[in-house]
Design a protein around this motif. Structure first.
Motif, PDB file in Angstrom:
ATOM      1  N   TRP A 161       0.789  -1.132   0.247  1.00  0.00           N
ATOM      2  CA  TRP A 161       0.317  -0.495  -0.236  1.00  0.00           C
ATOM      3  C   TRP A 161       0.924   1.579   0.320  1.00  0.00           C
ATOM      4  N   SER A 162       2.702   1.441   0.500  1.00  0.00           N
ATOM      5  CA  SER A 162       3.135   1.930   0.768  1.00  0.00           C
ATOM      6  C   SER A 162       3.657   2.269  -1.174  1.00  0.00           C
ATOM      7  N   LEU A 164       2.751   1.887  -4.020  1.00  0.00           N
ATOM      8  CA  LEU A 164       0.700   2.670  -4.245  1.00  0.00           C
ATOM      9  C   LEU A 164       0.585   4.270  -3.316  1.00  0.00           C
ATOM     10  N   LEU A 165       0.328   4.105  -2.740  1.00  0.00           N
ATOM     11  CA  LEU A 165       0.065   5.449  -2.520  1.00  0.00           C
ATOM     12  C   LEU A 165       1.510   6.935  -2.142  1.00  0.00           C
ATOM     13  N   VAL A 166       2.091   6.294  -2.580  1.00  0.00           N
ATOM     14  CA  VAL A 166       3.179   7.400  -1.295  1.00  0.00           C
ATOM     15  C   VAL A 166       4.214   7.052  -2.831  1.00  0.00           C
TER      16      VAL A 166
END
Length: 786
Positions: A161-162, A164-166
Motif C-alpha cells: 500500500w505504501s 501504491l499511495l506514496v
C-alpha cells in the motif's frame, strides 16, 4: 435399536435389562422396542406437526427409532404390490447415499471458496495486485515473468500500500503507513463480520462443535443449522480469518458442513420427518467437515465417531466415509492452494526418527497437556465473566478491541503478521536447499556435496537465533490472545491456534535438540545414531508433534487426532511419536480435569448433554431423584376415562411439562401409558375442527371402548391413538447408576417410577443432569438451556 456409540453398549444394556426383568417384573416395562402399533396408530390419520418437537426440547430416540421401523415395514410390504411401489422403495433406500453425495459436493465447494477468499483477503491487508486485483500475492507473482528465485515474493505487479499511495517501499513513513492500513483492514473485516452475525444469524458465532455435540445427542435448537446460519457463517468465516485474529476455520467448517447436511436432509421426508434419522446425516456431515478442513477423510470419520456423535451405527460409518471421500475429492478438484494438496501445511519428511527422541516428544506431550488445562480454565473463566457481567452486552466493542490489540501487536513480528496456516506450514517444513526462511539460516559447509534432500545437521546462523526470539515472543502472544478470542460473537475455531502454539514450541525444541546433537555428537545419547555429517534431527517433525500435543490437550482427542496428523504428513513411520505425544498430553490434562474445551462450553451454556465418557459412581436410588419430592405438589396426571376436554386444556395451561402419565384413576394411580403435551394440544385442536359434537365438557378417554355415559351427554373424544402404551419405567429402588446408564444408552426424555404397577413419580433427563451436578458439588440449577 438402542442409542449408543458402539456395538458393545448394546450387549451391556441387554445385560441390564435381563437383570432387571429377572429381579422384578414391574421394575422395567420397556414395551415393544421396535414400536407397538398402538404407539403409532395416530399416523394412520395424520394431522399437521404430529410427532415433531418444540424448540429447546429433547427428542425421544426410542420413539424415533420405532417410527422409522414402522415406516420401513410399510414401504417393504407395499413394494410387493406393484412395480411403481418397488421403484419407490429403491429410491428410498438410495436417498441416504444421494444426501451424502450432495453434502460432500457442497461442503467441498464451500471449503474451496473459503480457502481462496481467505488467501486473497489476508494479502489485501498488505498490498494489491495491479494486473488483477482479485489475485493473492502468490498468484500475482506466479503470472509475472520478472520474478527471480531470490526475490520470489517480489514482482512489479504486486505493490504494497505504501508503494501504491506514496511510491515508497522502504523507510519509516512506508512502514507506518503499511502498519496503519494493516490495522484498518483488520478492524474493517472484524466489524463487518460481527455486525453480520449480530443482525442476521446470531447462531453463526463460535466454533459450533459444542452445539453440534448437543444437537447430535438429541437436543433441538431450531435455526442453529438453518440456511441463514450457513450463509452468514460462510461469509463471516472468511472475514474473521482474514482479519488476523487468533482463530481458525477448521472447527466452524464442521458447523458449515452440518448446515449443509440439515438442508439436504430437509429435502427427503425420510430424514425431515424423523429427528433420529436426521442426526445420522448430521454425524456424516461432521465427518465431511473435518475431511475438508484438514484434507483427512479417514480422520474426519474417526473425529465424528470419537468426538461429536452420540449415536453412530455401522450404516452411518459407511455413509460418513462416502461423504468425507466426496468432500475431499471436490476440494482436491478446486485445488485452492495450487499445490495439488488439500491443506496448506501438507509436509513430507525423509529422515527417520530415533528412540532417544521419544523423550523430547513426551516432553512436548506434557507441554500440550499443561497448555490445554491452562487454556480451558482461563477461557471458561473469561467466558463466564462475559456472560455474568456488562461485558456481554457489548459484543461488537469486544471484537473491535481484541482485533485492534491483535493487529497492533502482531504486525511487528513476521511470525504473527502472516496467517496462522502459513505460519504452521513454515514451522512444519523441513529445511531443504531451496528454503529462504529465517528458520533455515544455517551456516553451510562450502565442501558439502550431498544431494539436496539429505542436508546434514549444521550450526545455526544468526537468522535462526533471531527467529527463535521472534517465535518465543509469538508463542507468548498466541497463548494469551487465544484465551480472549475464542468464544467471542464471531465464528472462531480452535484447531489452528492450538496447533500454532504447539508447532512454535515444537520447532524451538527441535532446533535445540538439533544443535545439541551437532555440537555434542560424542555424548552417549547421540553417539549411536548421530554421527558428524549426518542428517539426524528434523525440527519440522518436532513442530508437528507439538501441534498434535497441544490440540490433544485442548480437545482430548486421541485416535482421530493421530490419524488426522498422519494424513497431513503422509508418512507411516511418524505414528509412534504422534501417539506418544497425544497420549501424554491427554494423561497430563486429565490429571487436572476430565473435560475438554467442548464439554466445558457445553456445561457453561447449560446444555442438557449426558456425556457417555462421564462415570456415575454414587449410591443413590431412583426415589432420591424422582419428582415430586416430599412436600411438593402431587404429580400432574391424566385419567383414562374421567376427565373432560376442559380439564385437559386447563392442566396443559397451568403446567409446562412435556407430557403427562395416564392412570386408571387418581385413587388407584395404576399406570396405563404416557401422553405427550404437544400431541394432546394438536389432537384436541384437530378434533374440535374436524369432529362434530366435541365440546369443552366432552369426556376424554384413552381406552379401546368408550366409558358408559348418561344420556344426552356430549360426544366423547377418543385419544388412544396418541397414547404411548409402553413408557419406560423403573422401580423406586433402582440404583441411579442403572438409571443414568439407561438414559445414556437409550436416549430417553423421561422415565416413570413405579412400585407394583402404581405410579410414584417421574425422572426427566434434566433431573438426571441436575442430580449428577449436585453429586459433583456443582450448582444443579446450571443445567438448563441458557
Amino acid at each position: 435399536s438402542v442409542v449408543c456409540k458402539s456395538r458393545e453398549h448394546l450387549h451391556e444394556f441387554t445385560d441390564i435389562l435381563v437383570f432387571l426383568l429377572h429381579a422384578d417384573p414391574n421394575m422395567v416395562n420397556a414395551g415393544d422396542m421396535n414400536g407397538s402399533g398402538n404407539l403409532m396408530d395416530f399416523l394412520d390419520e395424520p394431522f399437521p406437526d404430529v410427532g415433531t418437537y418444540e424448540d429447546f426440547h429433547t427428542i425421544d430416540w426410542l420413539r424415533e427409532k420405532s417410527r422409522d421401523t414402522d415406516r420401513h415395514r410399510k414401504i417393504t410390504s407395499k413394494s410387493k404390490e406393484s412395480i411403481w411401489e418397488f421403484i419407490k422403495s429403491l429410491l428410498d433406500a438410495w436417498s441416504g447415499w444421494v444426501v451424502m453425495l450432495l453434502i460432500g459436493l457442497l461442503a467441498g465447494t464451500l471449503a474451496g471458496v473459503i480457502d481462496l477468499a481467505v488467501d486473497w483477503m489476508t494479502d489485501l491487508k498488505e498490498g494489491v495486485c495491479l494486473s488483477a486485483f482479485w489475485y493473492s500475492h502468490e498468484q500475482c507473482c506466479w503470472t509475472s515473468n520478472e520474478t527471480t528465485f531470490d526475490d520470489r515474493d517480489k514482482c512489479p505487479q504486486w505493490q504494497k500500500w505504501s508503494e501504491l499511495l506514496v511510491s515508497q517501499s522502504e523507510g519509516a513513513s512506508a512502514y507506518i503507513l503499511n502498519y496503519f492500513l494493516y490495522i484498518m483492514w483488520a478492524l474493517c473485516f472484524a466489524f463487518l463480520a460481527v455486525s453480520l452475525v449480530r443482525v442476521f444469524a446470531p447462531y453463526a458465532c463460535g466454533s459450533g462443535i459444542p452445539e453440534i455435540k448437543t444437537i447430535l445427542s438429541g437436543f433441538i435448537i431450531r435455526g442453529y443449522l438453518g440456511k441463514w446460519t450457513l450463509l452468514i457463517k460462510t461469509v463471516t468465516l472468511v472475514l474473521v480469518v482474514s482479519s488476523g485474529l487468533s482463530l481458525g476455520k477448521e472447527g466452524p467448517l464442521v458447523h458449515v458442513a452440518c448446515c449443509c447436511g440439515n438442508f439436504f436432509s430437509s429435502l427427503f421426508s425420510k430424514y425431515s420427518k424423523n429427528e433420529g434419522k436426521r442426526r445420522e446425516v448430521l454425524s456424516a456431515a461432521a465427518a465431511a467437515g473435518v475431511s475438508v478442513a484438514f484434507g483427512a477423510p479417514i480422520g474426519g470419520v474417526l473425529f465424528s465417531l470419537e468426538e461429536v456423535s452420540y449415536y453412530f451405527p455401522l450404516k452411518t460409518l459407511w455413509r460418513s466415509f462416502f461423504a468425507a471421500l466426496v468432500a475431499a475429492f471436490t476440494l482436491r478438484s478446486i485445488n485452492p492452494f495450487g499445490n495439488s494438496r488439500l491443506v496448506l501445511f501438507y509436509v513430507e519428511y525423509h529422515t527417520p526418527w530415533y528412540m532417544a527422541e521419544l523423550f523430547p516428544f513426551i516432553l512436548l506431550g506434557v507441554f500440550g497437556g499443561l497448555w490445554g488445562t491452562l487454556f480451558i480454565r482461563c477461557n471458561i473463566a473469561w467466558c463466564r465473566r462475559r456472560k455474568t457481567t456488562r461485558l456481554g452486552k457489548y459484543p461488537v466493542l469486544e471484537v473491535i478491541v481484541i482485533t485492534a490489540i491483535t493487529a497492533i501487536i502482531a504486525y511487528p513480528n513476521p511470525y504473527t503478521r502472516r496467517s496462522t496456516s502459513e505460519l504452521i506450514s513454515e514451522l512444519f517444513n523441513d529445511c531443504g536447499a531451496l528454503e529462504s526462511s529465517q528458520l533455515c539460516d544455517y551456516i553451510n559447509d562450502p565442501n558439502m556435496t550431498r544431494p539436496v534432500d539429505d542436508i546434514p545437521d549444521r550450526p545455526a546462523g544468526p537468522g535462526v537465533y533471531t527467529a527463535m526470539w521472534q517465535l518465543a515472543l509469538a508463542l507468548v502472544f498466541k497463548i494469551v490472545i487465544t484465551i480472549f478470542t475464542f468464544g467471542m460473537k464471531i465464528p472462531s475455531g480452535l484447531f489452528i491456534p492450538s496447533m500454532a502454539v504447539g508447532a512454535m514450541a515444537g520447532r524451538m525444541v527441535g532446533i535445540g535438540v538439533e544443535q545439541l546433537a551437532y555440537h555434542h555428537h560424542d555424548w552417549i545419547i547421540f553417539r549411536n545414531w548421530c554421527r558428524p555429517g549426518a542428517d539426524c534431527v528434523t525440527p519440522g517433525l518436532y513442530a508437528m508433534v507439538g501441534a498434535a500435543a497441544c490440540l490433544g490437550g485442548v480437545t482430548r482427542m486421541t485416535v482421530s487426532l493421530v490419524v488426522i496428523m498422519f494424513e497431513l504428513t503422509g508418512g507411516l513411520e511418524y505414528i509412534v511419536p504422534l501417539m506418544a505425544a497425544a497420549v501424554t498430553s491427554k494423561w497430563v490434562a486429565d490429571a487436572f480435569g476430565k473435560e475438554g474445551i467442548y464439554e466445558a462450553h457445553i456445561h457453561l451454556n447449560g446444555y442438557p448433554f449426558l456425556d457417555v465418557k462421564d462415570e456415575f459412581t454414587h449410591r443413590t436410588l431412583a426415589t432420591d431423584v424422582m419428582r415430586p419430592r416430599r412436600g411438593e405438589a402431587p404429580l400432574s396426571v391424566l385419567t383414562q376415562d374421567s376427565m373432560t376436554v376442559e380439564d385437559v386444556e386447563t392442566l396443559i395451561k397451568e403446567t409446562d411439562y412435556n407430557g403427562f402419565p395416564v392412570v386408571v384413576s387418581k385413587d388407584s394411580e395404576r399406570l396405563i401409558g404416557f401422553a405427550q403435551r404437544r400431541e394432546l394440544i394438536l389432537a384436541i385442536k384437530n378434533a374440535r375442527q374436524r369432529q362434530d359434537g366435541v365440546v369443552s365438557n366432552s369426556i376424554v378417554y384413552f381406552t379401546e371402548d368408550p366409558p358408559e355415559l348418561p344420556p344426552n351427554s356430549p360426544h366423547p373424544l377418543k385419544l388412544r391413538r396418541i397414547l404411548n402404551l409402553s413408557p419406560f419405567t423403573v422401580t423406586d429402588h433402582t440404583p441411579m447408576e442403572t438409571v443414568v446408564d439407561i438414559f445414556r444408552k437409550l436416549g430417553l426424555r423421561q422415565c416413570l417410577v413405579t412400585r407394583s404397577g402404581r405410579l410414584l413419580g417421574i425422572i426427566t433427563k434434566k433431573d438426571v443432569l441436575r442430580h449428577m451436578a449436585q453429586m459433583a458439588n456443582q450448582d444443579p440449577e446450571s443445567i438448563m438451556f441458557n
